[in-house]
Design a protein around this motif. Structure first.
Motif, PDB file in Angstrom:
ATOM      1  N   PHE A 138       0.850  -1.148  -0.160  1.00 35.50           N
ATOM      2  CA  PHE A 138      -0.059  -0.018   0.073  1.00 35.50           C
ATOM      3  C   PHE A 138       0.726   1.269   0.084  1.00 35.50           C
ATOM      4  N   THR A 139       2.242   0.973  -0.017  1.00 32.64           N
ATOM      5  CA  THR A 139       3.058   2.473   0.175  1.00 32.64           C
ATOM      6  C   THR A 139       3.591   2.161  -1.589  1.00 32.64           C
ATOM      7  N   PHE A 140       4.078   1.551  -2.331  1.00 29.40           N
ATOM      8  CA  PHE A 140       4.155   1.132  -3.730  1.00 29.40           C
ATOM      9  C   PHE A 140       3.455   1.317  -4.683  1.00 29.40           C
ATOM     10  N   ASP A 141       3.844   1.710  -5.510  1.00 30.71           N
ATOM     11  CA  ASP A 141       2.580   1.696  -7.322  1.00 30.71           C
ATOM     12  C   ASP A 141       3.086   0.356  -8.253  1.00 30.71           C
ATOM     13  N   VAL A 142       2.037  -0.459  -6.899  1.00 33.63           N
ATOM     14  CA  VAL A 142       2.272  -1.565  -7.434  1.00 33.63           C
ATOM     15  C   VAL A 142       1.051  -2.621  -8.174  1.00 33.63           C
ATOM     16  N   ASP A 143       1.381  -3.649  -9.095  1.00 36.27           N
ATOM     17  CA  ASP A 143      -0.578  -4.324  -8.599  1.00 36.27           C
ATOM     18  C   ASP A 143      -1.034  -5.436  -7.840  1.00 36.27           C
ATOM     19  N   ARG A 144      -1.597  -4.707  -6.991  1.00 30.49           N
ATOM     20  CA  ARG A 144      -2.018  -5.869  -5.624  1.00 30.49           C
ATOM     21  C   ARG A 144      -3.171  -7.142  -5.868  1.00 30.49           C
ATOM     22  N   ARG A 145      -3.246  -7.388  -6.871  1.00 28.84           N
ATOM     23  CA  ARG A 145      -4.156  -8.687  -7.424  1.00 28.84           C
ATOM     24  C   ARG A 145      -3.228  -9.327  -6.824  1.00 28.84           C
ATOM     25  N   PHE A 146      -2.491  -9.910  -7.385  1.00 27.85           N
ATOM     26  CA  PHE A 146      -1.230 -11.136  -6.712  1.00 27.85           C
ATOM     27  C   PHE A 146      -1.661 -11.243  -5.628  1.00 27.85           C
ATOM     28  N   LEU A 147      -1.040 -10.105  -4.485  1.00 27.21           N
ATOM     29  CA  LEU A 147      -1.040 -10.441  -2.611  1.00 27.21           C
ATOM     30  C   LEU A 147      -2.364 -10.593  -2.186  1.00 27.21           C
ATOM     31  N   ILE A 148      -3.239 -10.392  -3.073  1.00 26.91           N
ATOM     32  CA  ILE A 148      -4.550 -10.312  -2.685  1.00 26.91           C
ATOM     33  C   ILE A 148      -5.079 -12.045  -2.956  1.00 26.91           C
ATOM     34  N   ALA A 149      -4.836 -12.352  -4.219  1.00 28.99           N
ATOM     35  CA  ALA A 149      -5.105 -13.724  -4.475  1.00 28.99           C
ATOM     36  C   ALA A 149      -4.268 -14.631  -3.539  1.00 28.99           C
ATOM     37  N   GLY A 150      -3.057 -13.952  -3.187  1.00 31.70           N
ATOM     38  CA  GLY A 150      -2.734 -15.174  -1.879  1.00 31.70           C
ATOM     39  C   GLY A 150      -3.382 -14.833  -0.933  1.00 31.70           C
ATOM     40  N   THR A 151      -3.452 -13.728  -0.418  1.00 33.32           N
ATOM     41  CA  THR A 151      -3.840 -14.076   1.277  1.00 33.32           C
ATOM     42  C   THR A 151      -5.431 -14.581   1.109  1.00 33.32           C
ATOM     43  N   ILE A 152      -6.209 -14.618   0.053  1.00 30.32           N
ATOM     44  CA  ILE A 152      -7.334 -15.583   0.256  1.00 30.32           C
ATOM     45  C   ILE A 152      -6.781 -17.293   0.135  1.00 30.32           C
ATOM     46  N   LEU A 153      -5.980 -17.493  -0.523  1.00 29.93           N
ATOM     47  CA  LEU A 153      -5.201 -19.059  -0.922  1.00 29.93           C
ATOM     48  C   LEU A 153      -4.982 -19.276   0.354  1.00 29.93           C
ATOM     49  N   VAL A 154      -4.403 -18.614   1.228  1.00 38.71           N
ATOM     50  CA  VAL A 154      -3.485 -18.678   3.144  1.00 38.71           C
ATOM     51  C   VAL A 154      -4.910 -18.705   4.121  1.00 38.71           C
ATOM     52  N   ALA A 155      -5.630 -17.930   3.336  1.00 35.66           N
ATOM     53  CA  ALA A 155      -6.808 -16.851   4.596  1.00 35.66           C
ATOM     54  C   ALA A 155      -7.933 -19.082   4.666  1.00 35.66           C
ATOM     55  N   VAL A 156      -7.848 -19.160   2.995  1.00 37.46           N
ATOM     56  CA  VAL A 156      -9.074 -20.539   2.295  1.00 37.46           C
ATOM     57  C   VAL A 156      -8.283 -21.958   3.289  1.00 37.46           C
ATOM     58  N   ALA A 157      -6.688 -21.715   3.568  1.00 36.00           N
ATOM     59  CA  ALA A 157      -6.583 -22.688   3.959  1.00 36.00           C
ATOM     60  C   ALA A 157      -6.289 -23.097   4.997  1.00 36.00           C
ATOM     61  N   LEU A 158      -5.742 -21.860   5.760  1.00 35.77           N
ATOM     62  CA  LEU A 158      -6.180 -21.953   7.393  1.00 35.77           C
ATOM     63  C   LEU A 158      -7.730 -22.170   7.791  1.00 35.77           C
ATOM     64  N   LEU A 159      -8.860 -21.912   7.966  1.00 34.42           N
ATOM     65  CA  LEU A 159     -10.376 -21.763   8.019  1.00 34.42           C
ATOM     66  C   LEU A 159     -10.713 -23.089   8.132  1.00 34.42           C
ATOM     67  N   PHE A 160      -9.850 -23.877   7.245  1.00 33.25           N
ATOM     68  CA  PHE A 160     -10.108 -25.379   7.149  1.00 33.25           C
ATOM     69  C   PHE A 160      -8.659 -25.808   7.818  1.00 33.25           C
ATOM     70  N   VAL A 161      -7.860 -25.507   8.574  1.00 30.65           N
ATOM     71  CA  VAL A 161      -7.205 -26.339   9.316  1.00 30.65           C
ATOM     72  C   VAL A 161      -7.749 -26.006  10.606  1.00 30.65           C
ATOM     73  N   MET A 162      -7.955 -24.670  10.991  1.00 30.55           N
ATOM     74  CA  MET A 162      -8.306 -24.080  11.526  1.00 30.55           C
ATOM     75  C   MET A 162      -9.887 -24.492  12.524  1.00 30.55           C
ATOM     76  N   VAL A 163     -10.521 -24.541  11.731  1.00 25.91           N
ATOM     77  CA  VAL A 163     -12.243 -24.708  11.783  1.00 25.91           C
ATOM     78  C   VAL A 163     -12.139 -26.248  11.708  1.00 25.91           C
ATOM     79  N   ARG A 164     -12.777 -26.612  11.853  1.00 26.82           N
ATOM     80  CA  ARG A 164     -12.969 -28.213  12.912  1.00 26.82           C
ATOM     81  C   ARG A 164     -14.523 -28.827  12.405  1.00 26.82           C
ATOM     82  N   PRO A 165     -15.141 -28.117  11.945  1.00 26.56           N
ATOM     83  CA  PRO A 165     -16.251 -28.638  11.044  1.00 26.56           C
ATOM     84  C   PRO A 165     -15.828 -28.990  10.099  1.00 26.56           C
TER      85      PRO A 165
END
Length: 330
Positions: A138-165
């Motif tokens: 959020f400081t440099f003029d870069v395409d943030r879509r890649f980091l957003i996609a990576g964050t979503i992928l990691v968040a989904v993985a964490l949900l499946f690991v940390m949420v027992r159901p």
């Protein structure tokens, strides 16, 4: 060791091919000229910072062993941990799961209990790196879509690991697959170990350790770049470049992120640093990868040899065919 070395050599061959291609692209003469004026003392400091990265990650490894209530002598544990680096250049860094096999051979610990440590390491590495990259996103003029996609992928993985159901749902689907169905008890044991390591307190401490560890390598990258005559870059953009391209290499699932990480570093260096030519950027990228990726492989091979000599375990294990849902970090 005879079965491991061909896999490592295959990764080395891939690395050489990538570096030759980039050298030709950047102009071999320009790369040679940049290297001839390089302050090699910064590379020595970079190796020390890479070693600091390994030390902090070893502390995290010890934390995981402790929460799983596994007793392994510190010296042996260190050799097992470092030995996993020998297979850093395997796809998805899944070769690091050999640590579980080494503990099984030397201590009789079921691999299903310790293999999930590799998954926990990859997840917390990615979260730590994303945290470092966020300061620049959020400081440099870069395409943030890649980091957003990576964050979503990691968040989904964490949900499946940390949420027992959700985890129970995934396990129920997995056991219906013929091959995985025969491993239902081991999958259950692996999940229980993963769930313990992903408890909030342990997870947050692990992420903090990951961020500290990878910041050491960001500093190594910064030092290497500043070692070239006329080149200049602040620690802030250097941290953003290194963390972002390490994530890119991880999500590519290529061995060691080869090609993807180097290409990104070259592009971003030429756009975000001052006094950097294409030849200098290529040279800086090569030295960075030697001091981080390939130094780790050498350390890993040495650790495996010492482990075999100390424990009298014959290192002739095949690389485990494990397919977790998380990518690697080099």
């Amino acid at each position: 060791m005879k079965k491991l070395l061909p896999r490592v050599l295959l990764g080395v061959a891939g690395g050489v091919a990538v570096y030759v291609a980039f050298t030709i692209w950047a102009d071999a003469r320009a790369v040679g000229e940049a290297l001839s004026h390089y302050a090699w003392s910064t590379a020595v400091l970079a190796l020390l910072l890479a070693a600091a990265n390994y030390l902090v990650r070893f502390i995290r490894w010890q934390l995981y062993l402790r929460v799983l209530r596994l007793e392994v002598p510190v010296g042996e544990s260190l050799l097992v941990f470092l030995g996993g680096f020998a297979l850093t250049v395997t796809p998805g860094k899944l070769g690091e799961a050999i640590k579980a096999l080494l503990l099984r051979e030397s201590r009789g610990i079921p691999a299903a209990r310790t293999a999930p440590i590799v998954i926990a390491e990859r997840l917390t590495d990615l979260v730590g790196l994303l945290s470092l990259a966020a300061f620049g996103a959020f400081t440099f003029d870069v395409d943030r879509r890649f980091l957003i996609a990576g964050t979503i992928l990691v968040a989904v993985a964490l949900l499946f690991v940390m949420v027992r159901p959700l985890a129970e749902f995934a396990l129920a689907i997995a056991v219906r697959i013929p091959i995985l169905g025969k491993m239902s008890s081991k999958l259950r044991e692996a999940y229980e170990s993963t769930a313990i390591m992903m408890r909030p307190g342990t997870f947050l401490l692990s992420v903090l350790l990951s961020a500290i560890a990878w910041f050491f390598e960001c500093m190594a990258f910064w030092l290497i770049v500043t070692g070239f005559e006329g080149a200049a870059i602040d620690i802030h953009p250097a941290t953003f470049i290194y963390s972002t391209m390490t994530i890119a290499g991880a999500l590519s699932f290529l061995p060691g992120g080869l090609g993807v990480t180097e290409a990104g570093m070259l592009f971003m260096l030429t756009n975000m640093a001052t006094g950097i030519t294409r030849g200098t950027a290529a040279a800086a990228t090569f030295i960075t990868r030697v001091c981080t990726l390939w130094f780790a492989v050498v350390v890993g091979l040495a650790a495996l040899a010492l482990f075999a000599r100390r424990t009298h375990v014959k290192i002739s294990l095949p690389v485990p065919e494990i397919t977790p849902s998380t990518p690697e970090v080099t």
